[in-house]
Design an enzyme around this catalytic site. Structure first.
Site: not given
Ligand SMILES: Cc1cc2nc3c(=O)[nH]c(=O)nc-3n(C[C@H](O)[C@H](O)[C@H](O)COP(=O)(O)OP(=O)(O)OC[C@H]3O[C@@H](n4cnc5c(N)ncnc54)[C@H](O)[C@@H]3O)c2cc1C
Length: 374
Positions: A173, A249, A357
Site C-alpha cells: 500500500r 478498506s 488507508e
C-alpha cells in the site's frame, strides 16, 4: 471561470466534492479543474502556482475522505484518456494506459484479450494512474507485479519524466507517490507488461475455495475475473448509495515481526476468548518467508466486537469490518469519530496501532491530531 490566458481550461469555484468521492462525503473545493490534456494540466498548475494555492490531484475519489469544510485550494481532476499497445511479442504485450482511464475497465479489456497479470485486481474502483499511488493489491496480486514504468509530470520543474519500478518505491500500500515524493508528481500514464500465457493465482483461500466448490482445477482467465468479482461483491460493498458509500478498506493490515507477534499473543491470551487466540495461532502458521506475520485488521476489529458497530450515520461494515460505511448523509466528522473509537479500542486491547488507508483531504493539523489521537 476561464483560467487566465486560455480558453480550454475551465475552473469552477466552490465545486461540491461529495459527488466525486465513493464515500459521498465532503464539502466544496475552492477551485476545481478537470484536465483532459497535458496542456490543460500545465495551465491548472500555473493557476495554482500564481495564487499560491494548495493542490490536490483527484482521480476516482475512492481512496479519500474529504473534510466537511471541503478543500481550500485547487482540486485537479485527472481526465487523461487512452490505452494503446506499445510492444507485443509471442509472450506478452506492453500497454500504455493514460492515468484517467478507469482501472477496472483496463482489467476488463485485458481479460477480454486474454492477457494475464491483473485479473486478481478486478473490480477495484478508481483510476489507472491512482492505482500506482498505493500500489493496489488484492487476492495475492499487486500492480507492481506487472509494472514497467510511469510517465509523470514533476510539478516543481514542469518536466515530464519516466520512472522505472525501482524509482517508484513500491511496497505494501505504498509508493513514492504517497510517501517521500507525495505532492511532487502528477502521474500521466503507466506501462504494464501482461503475459499471453498465464497460470491462475489461487493463493488466497477464498479464491481457491470458489473453484474447489465448482470442481474447477484450472480456471480460465474470464472465470478468474468472474470469481474475484463474485467474492469481492459478497464482502466489499462496491460503493452504491443504497449499500452505503465507502472508501474500501478504511484501515491497513499489519505485518508483525516475531517479537511483535509474541507481544500480541500475550495481549490476546489475556484479553480475548480462546477461539481468538487459536485464530491468531493459525495466522502465525501462515507467516511469510521473511518470518513476518500478516494480521488482518478485520480480525482485530471483529475480536473487539465492533463488527456492525454504528456511531451516528457511520457504521462498521458487517461482512468486512475493514470497511466503514456512510449510512446516508454521514459527515466526515462522524466517520472519523467512529474510526478513532475503533483505533483506541484495538490499541487498548491489543497494544497495536492501526493506520488509516484512505487519504484525509482538507483537514487542519489540529483536526488531524484530534481524530488520530490514541
Ligand atoms: C469498494 C472499494 C474497494 C477497494 N478495494 C481495494 C483493494 O482491494 N485494494 C486496494 O489496493 N485498494 C482498494 N480500494 C481503494 C481504492 O480503490 C484504490 O486505492 C484506488 O487506486 C484509488 O483510485 P482513485 O482514482 O479513486 O484515487 P483517489 O481516491 O482519487 O486518490 C487517491 C490518491 O491518489 C492520488 N492521485 C490520484 N490520481 C493521481 C495522479 N494521476 N497522479 C498523482 N496522484 C494521484 C490522490 O491525490 C490521492 O492521494 C478500494 C476502494 C473501494 C471504494
Amino acid at each position: 471561470m476561464p483560467a487566465p490566458g486560455n480558453t480550454a481550461l475551465e475552473i469552477s469555484i466552490q465545486e461540491p466534492l461529495k459527488p466525486y468521492t465513493t464515500f459521498k462525503i465532503g464539502g466544496p473545493a475552492r477551485y476545481f479543474a478537470r484536465v483532459e490534456t497535458l496542456e490543460a494540466l500545465r495551465q491548472a498548475l500555473e493557476f495554482a502556482a500564481e495564487r499560491r494555492l494548495a493542490l490536490f490531484i483527484l482521480g476516482g475519489g475512492s481512496n479519500i475522505l474529504v473534510s466537511d469544510h471541503g478543500f481550500d485550494g485547487l482540486v485537479i481532476h485527472v481526465a487523461l484518456r487512452g490505452i494503446e499497445v506499445t510492444a507485443e511479442n509471442d509472450t506478452g504485450v506492453t500497454l500504455r494506459i493514460a492515468a484517467g482511464e478507469t482501472w477496472d475497465g483496463v482489467v476488463a479489456l485485458a481479460v477480454e484479450r486474454g492477457w494475464w497479470g491483473i485479473e486478481n485486481l478486478s473490480h477495484i474502483p478508481g483510476q489507472a494512474g491512482a492505482a500506482l499511488v498505493q500500489n493496489i493489491g488484492a487476492y495475492g496480486a499487486e500492480i507492481r507485479d506487472v509494472f514497467e514504468s510511469a510517465e509523470v509530470l514533476e510539478i516543481r520543474s514542469g518536466q515530464v519524466k519516466s520512472l522505472e519500478a525501482a524509482a517508484c518505491g513500491f511496497a505494501y500500500r505504498r509508493s513514492i507517490f504517497n510517501s517521500s515524493g507525495k505532492g511532487e508528481y502528477v502521474i500521466l500514464s503507466l506501462k504494464l507488461r501482461l503475459a499471453k500465457q498465464g497460470q491462475a493465482n489461487l493463493q488466497y483461500p477464498d479464491v481457491a475455495a470458489y473453484f474447489t466448490q465448482r470442481g474447477v482445477t484450472e480456471p480460465a482467465l474470464p472465470q478468474l475475473r468472474e470469481a474475484i468479482i463474485a467474492i469481492r461483491d459478497r464482502k466489499f460493498p462496491f460503493p452504491r448509495e443504497e449499500r452505503g458509500g465507502n472508501a474500501g478498506s478504511f484501515f491497513k493490515n499489519l505485518w508483525l515481526t516475531e517479537p511483535e507477534y509474541r507481544q500480541l499473543e500475550r495481549a490476546v491470551r489475556a484479553q480475548f476468548a480462546p477461539e481468538v487466540a487459536a485464530k491468531l495461532e493459525s495466522l502465525h502458521r501462515r507467516r511469510a518467508k521473511d518470518g513476518r506475520v500478516k494480521i488482518p485488521t478485520a480480525f482485530l476489529i471483529e475480536a473487539c466486537e465492533l463488527k456492525g458497530y454504528q456511531m451516528g450515520r457511520a457504521q462498521v461494515n458487517e461482512t468486512q469490518p475493514l470497511v466503514l460505511l456512510n449510512r446516508g448523509g454521514a459527515s466526515a466528522h462522524e466517520v472519523l469519530t467512529l474510526a478513532r473509537h475503533i483505533r483506541q479500542t484495538v490499541y487498548a486491547r491489543t497494544g497495536l496501532m492501526i493506520e488509516l488507508e484512505p487519504e484525509l483531504v482538507g483537514f487542519t493539523r489540529q483536526e488531524l491530531d484530534e481524530y488520530l489521537a490514541i
